[in-house]
Scaffold this motif. Structure first.
Motif, PDB file in Angstrom:
ATOM      1  N   VAL A  19       0.853  -1.189   0.000  1.00 39.18           N
ATOM      2  CA  VAL A  19       0.000   0.000   0.000  1.00 39.18           C
ATOM      3  C   VAL A  19       0.889   1.240   0.000  1.00 39.18           C
ATOM      4  CG1 VAL A  19      -1.826   1.245   1.210  1.00 39.18           C
ATOM      5  CG2 VAL A  19      -1.768  -1.273   1.271  1.00 39.18           C
ATOM      6  N   ALA A  20       0.543   2.202  -0.834  1.00 37.68           N
ATOM      7  CA  ALA A  20       1.301   3.443  -0.888  1.00 37.68           C
ATOM      8  C   ALA A  20       0.947   4.331   0.300  1.00 37.68           C
ATOM      9  CB  ALA A  20       1.002   4.185  -2.187  1.00 37.68           C
ATOM     10  N   ALA A  21       1.985   4.848   0.952  1.00 34.51           N
ATOM     11  CA  ALA A  21       1.820   5.845   2.012  1.00 34.51           C
ATOM     12  C   ALA A  21       2.430   7.141   1.503  1.00 34.51           C
ATOM     13  CB  ALA A  21       2.495   5.396   3.299  1.00 34.51           C
ATOM     14  N   PHE A  22       1.580   8.078   1.110  1.00 33.17           N
ATOM     15  CA  PHE A  22       2.061   9.327   0.535  1.00 33.17           C
ATOM     16  C   PHE A  22       2.177  10.396   1.613  1.00 33.17           C
ATOM     17  CE2 PHE A  22      -0.121   7.415  -3.231  1.00 33.17           C
ATOM     18  CZ  PHE A  22       1.014   7.254  -4.011  1.00 33.17           C
ATOM     19  N   ASN A  23       3.369  10.995   1.705  1.00 36.58           N
ATOM     20  CA  ASN A  23       3.543  12.121   2.615  1.00 36.58           C
ATOM     21  C   ASN A  23       2.897  13.356   2.020  1.00 36.58           C
ATOM     22  OD1 ASN A  23       6.064  10.263   3.319  1.00 36.58           O
ATOM     23  ND2 ASN A  23       5.637  11.563   5.071  1.00 36.58           N
ATOM     24  N   VAL A  24       2.010  13.960   2.774  1.00 36.62           N
ATOM     25  CA  VAL A  24       1.218  15.075   2.272  1.00 36.62           C
ATOM     26  C   VAL A  24       1.347  16.276   3.195  1.00 36.62           C
ATOM     27  CG1 VAL A  24      -0.453  13.528   1.163  1.00 36.62           C
ATOM     28  CG2 VAL A  24      -0.829  14.280   3.511  1.00 36.62           C
ATOM     29  N   ILE A  25       1.021  17.451   2.666  1.00 39.69           N
ATOM     30  CA  ILE A  25       1.170  18.668   3.467  1.00 39.69           C
ATOM     31  C   ILE A  25       0.015  19.647   3.293  1.00 39.69           C
ATOM     32  CG2 ILE A  25       3.697  18.611   3.574  1.00 39.69           C
ATOM     33  CD1 ILE A  25       3.692  20.584   1.186  1.00 39.69           C
ATOM     34  N   ILE A  34      -5.927  10.586  -2.741  1.00 39.06           N
ATOM     35  CA  ILE A  34      -7.204   9.867  -2.681  1.00 39.06           C
ATOM     36  C   ILE A  34      -7.767   9.647  -4.077  1.00 39.06           C
ATOM     37  CG2 ILE A  34      -9.591  10.003  -1.883  1.00 39.06           C
ATOM     38  CD1 ILE A  34      -8.592  11.318   0.656  1.00 39.06           C
ATOM     39  N   GLN A  35      -7.644  10.648  -4.949  1.00 38.07           N
ATOM     40  CA  GLN A  35      -8.155  10.484  -6.310  1.00 38.07           C
ATOM     41  C   GLN A  35      -7.398   9.392  -7.054  1.00 38.07           C
ATOM     42  OE1 GLN A  35     -10.947  12.226  -7.745  1.00 38.07           O
ATOM     43  NE2 GLN A  35     -10.635  10.409  -9.003  1.00 38.07           N
ATOM     44  N   ALA A  36      -6.091   9.371  -6.911  1.00 39.15           N
ATOM     45  CA  ALA A  36      -5.295   8.325  -7.571  1.00 39.15           C
ATOM     46  C   ALA A  36      -5.689   6.949  -7.050  1.00 39.15           C
ATOM     47  CB  ALA A  36      -3.807   8.577  -7.343  1.00 39.15           C
ATOM     48  N   ALA A  37      -5.894   6.835  -5.750  1.00 42.29           N
ATOM     49  CA  ALA A  37      -6.292   5.552  -5.161  1.00 42.29           C
ATOM     50  C   ALA A  37      -7.669   5.126  -5.653  1.00 42.29           C
ATOM     51  CB  ALA A  37      -6.274   5.657  -3.637  1.00 42.29           C
ATOM     52  N   GLU A  38      -8.582   6.066  -5.734  1.00 41.06           N
ATOM     53  CA  GLU A  38      -9.927   5.731  -6.221  1.00 41.06           C
ATOM     54  C   GLU A  38      -9.878   5.281  -7.674  1.00 41.06           C
ATOM     55  OE1 GLU A  38     -13.235   8.080  -3.677  1.00 41.06           O
ATOM     56  OE2 GLU A  38     -12.287   9.256  -5.263  1.00 41.06           O
ATOM     57  N   ASN A  39      -9.097   5.983  -8.479  1.00 40.00           N
ATOM     58  CA  ASN A  39      -8.993   5.612  -9.893  1.00 40.00           C
ATOM     59  C   ASN A  39      -8.455   4.196 -10.060  1.00 40.00           C
ATOM     60  OD1 ASN A  39      -9.893   8.161 -10.578  1.00 40.00           O
ATOM     61  ND2 ASN A  39      -7.870   8.953 -11.117  1.00 40.00           N
ATOM     62  N   GLU A  40      -7.541   3.802  -9.177  1.00 37.35           N
ATOM     63  CA  GLU A  40      -6.926   2.472  -9.259  1.00 37.35           C
ATOM     64  C   GLU A  40      -7.641   1.441  -8.401  1.00 37.35           C
ATOM     65  OE1 GLU A  40      -4.439   1.741 -11.415  1.00 37.35           O
ATOM     66  OE2 GLU A  40      -4.858   3.792 -12.101  1.00 37.35           O
ATOM     67  N   LYS A  41      -8.657   1.883  -7.657  1.00 41.06           N
ATOM     68  CA  LYS A  41      -9.423   0.983  -6.776  1.00 41.06           C
ATOM     69  C   LYS A  41      -8.513   0.284  -5.768  1.00 41.06           C
ATOM     70  CE  LYS A  41     -13.138   0.112 -10.111  1.00 41.06           C
ATOM     71  NZ  LYS A  41     -12.697   1.123 -11.096  1.00 41.06           N
ATOM     72  N   GLN A  42      -7.624   1.072  -5.162  1.00 41.39           N
ATOM     73  CA  GLN A  42      -6.680   0.559  -4.177  1.00 41.39           C
ATOM     74  C   GLN A  42      -6.745   1.389  -2.901  1.00 41.39           C
ATOM     75  OE1 GLN A  42      -4.689  -2.167  -4.450  1.00 41.39           O
ATOM     76  NE2 GLN A  42      -5.542  -2.596  -6.479  1.00 41.39           N
ATOM     77  N   PRO A  43      -6.446   0.784  -1.755  1.00 39.44           N
ATOM     78  CA  PRO A  43      -6.374   1.566  -0.510  1.00 39.44           C
ATOM     79  C   PRO A  43      -5.187   2.511  -0.543  1.00 39.44           C
ATOM     80  CG  PRO A  43      -5.556  -0.648  -0.145  1.00 39.44           C
ATOM     81  CD  PRO A  43      -6.132  -0.635  -1.544  1.00 39.44           C
ATOM     82  N   ARG A 272      -0.011   1.680  -8.902  1.00 36.01           N
ATOM     83  CA  ARG A 272      -0.053   0.555  -9.852  1.00 36.01           C
ATOM     84  C   ARG A 272       1.115  -0.399  -9.619  1.00 36.01           C
ATOM     85  NH1 ARG A 272      -1.513   3.746 -15.521  1.00 36.01           N
ATOM     86  NH2 ARG A 272      -3.722   4.149 -15.016  1.00 36.01           N
ATOM     87  N   LEU A 273       2.295   0.156  -9.420  1.00 35.65           N
ATOM     88  CA  LEU A 273       3.472  -0.686  -9.215  1.00 35.65           C
ATOM     89  C   LEU A 273       3.325  -1.529  -7.952  1.00 35.65           C
ATOM     90  CD1 LEU A 273       6.433  -1.493  -9.785  1.00 35.65           C
ATOM     91  CD2 LEU A 273       7.135   0.575  -8.536  1.00 35.65           C
ATOM     92  N   PHE A 274       2.861  -0.910  -6.876  1.00 38.50           N
ATOM     93  CA  PHE A 274       2.764  -1.613  -5.599  1.00 38.50           C
ATOM     94  C   PHE A 274       1.685  -2.686  -5.617  1.00 38.50           C
ATOM     95  CE2 PHE A 274       4.186   2.528  -3.262  1.00 38.50           C
ATOM     96  CZ  PHE A 274       5.414   2.440  -3.885  1.00 38.50           C
ATOM     97  N   ALA A 275       0.679  -2.522  -6.479  1.00 43.38           N
ATOM     98  CA  ALA A 275      -0.452  -3.465  -6.521  1.00 43.38           C
ATOM     99  C   ALA A 275      -0.240  -4.614  -7.496  1.00 43.38           C
ATOM    100  CB  ALA A 275      -1.730  -2.718  -6.875  1.00 43.38           C
TER     101      ALA A 275
END
Length: 276
Positions: A19-25, A34-43, A272-275
C-alpha cells in the motif's frame, strides 16, 4: 472510508501487495492521493510527518482528511510519520489518526524498546496502530527528512524489538534512502528475507522515491506491505511550478488544480506498481 492502518496492511500482507503511504502537506496533496487511489481501486495511506507540524495545523488537517475519507470509495488511513515526541503522538491520536510511527531509531536497542513500548501501550488503548523503526535511512538528494546514519536493521534485534513492544508494523532499513539516490542503490534483498523470517508483522519500506521498479517488486515479494513516497511527488509539483514561471498570469486556482494533477500522475504510477 477511514480505516485502521493495521487492517489495510494485514490484507496487503495476506495477498502479497503493498500500500502506498504518501507524505502530504496540504489539500492538493491529499486530494491527489485519494483520487489516484480511487482511480486504481486501491487503498491508500495519508501520511503527515511530525516535521510539518510547525506549518500544518494538525487539527484542521485531520478534520480535512476525515471528511475526504468519509466520501472515498476506497479504504483511507491517516498516519503520523516519523514522530519523535510523545506529545505529537498523543495529539495525532486525539485528532483521529489511525496509526502513528514512533521513531526511536537514534537510541540503542534497549532504550528504543522502552520508549516504543510506552507509545504502543498508549496508542493501542485508543485502537490506533503503531509503526516503529530499527536502523535508519541516510538522506539522499531533494529530501527534507532528518539525516540518518544508514544503519541497517539487524534481524535478531528486530525480533526482540517486535516481541517486546507489540508494534503492529516495522520499518526495515535495508539500504534505501530518504529522497533520491546519489549513485547506484545498494539494497539488500537478502537482509530483507532474514528480517521477514524473524518477524511476522507487516514490514514497511521507507524511501520509495527513486528505487528501481524491479527492486520494489522484489521487496514486496519478500514481505514489504507499506511503501512510503514523498520526494518524487514533491519533485513533480515543483517541476510543474518551475515550468509555469515564464507563462502568462493565470488564477491561482488554475495553478493549484494543474499542480494537483501532476502529483496525481506520479502517485498513480506508484499505486499501480505496488499493486502488481
Amino acid at each position: 472510508m477511514l480505516v485502521n492502518t493495521k487492517d489495510i496492511l494485514l490484507e496487503a500482507q495476506k495477498k502479497k501487495y503493498a500500500v502506498a503511504a504518501f507524505n502530504v502537506i496540504n489539500l492538493e496533496t491529499v486530494q491527489a492521493a485519494i483520487q489516484a487511489a480511487e482511480n486504481e481501486k486501491q487503498p491508500v495511506i495519508i501520511a503527515l510527518g511530525e516535521r510539518y507540524f510547525p506549518t500544518v495545523n494538525v487539527e484542521g488537517f485531520a478534520a480535512l482528511v476525515r471528511a475526504l475519507a468519509s466520501k472515498a470509495r476506497v479504504p483511507v488511513a491517516l498516519h503520523l510519520d516519523h514522530a519523535y515526541e510523545k506529545e505529537s503522538i498523543i495529539r495525532a491520536i486525539q485528532n483521529g489518526f489511525t496509526s502513528v510511527m514512533y521513531d526511536g531509531s537514534k537510541y540503542d536497542l534497549s532504550e528504543n524498546i522502552s520508549r516504543t513500548k510506552e507509545i504502543a501501550d498508549i496508542a493501542h488503548q485508543a485502537n490506533v496502530s503503531v509503526e516503529a523503526e530499527i536502523g535508519s535511512l541516510a538522506r539522499g538528494a531533494f529530501s527534507d527528512e532528518e539525516e540518518g546514519d544508514g544503519t541497517l536493521t539487524d534481524p535478531q534485534s528486530a525480533k526482540e524489538f517486535v516481541e517486546a513492544t507489540s508494534v503492529d508494523f516495522l520499518a526495515a532499513a535495508i539500504g534505501t534512502v530518504h529522497g533520491m539516490y546519489q549513485g547506484e542503490p545498494k539494497i539488500s534483498l537478502q537482509l530483507l528475507e532474514r528480517i521477514r523470517d524473524a518477524v511476522d508483522i507487516p514490514l514497511v519500506l521507507h524511501g520509495g522515491s527513486g528505487t528501481p521498479d524491479e527492486i520494489i517488486r522484489q521487496t514486496i515479494g519478500r514481505g514489504i506491505c507499506k511503501i512510503n513516497v514523498n520526494t518524487e511527488v514533491s519533485m513533480a509539483a515543483v517541476t510543474y511550478l518551475q515550468n509555469r514561471s515564464d507563462q502568462s498570469m493565470v488564477h491561482l486556482s488554475t495553478i493549484m488544480s494543474e499542480m494537483q494533477k501532476s502529483m496525481e500522475t506520479v502517485m498513480t504510477k506508484f499505486i499501480r506498481l505496488f499493486a502488481e
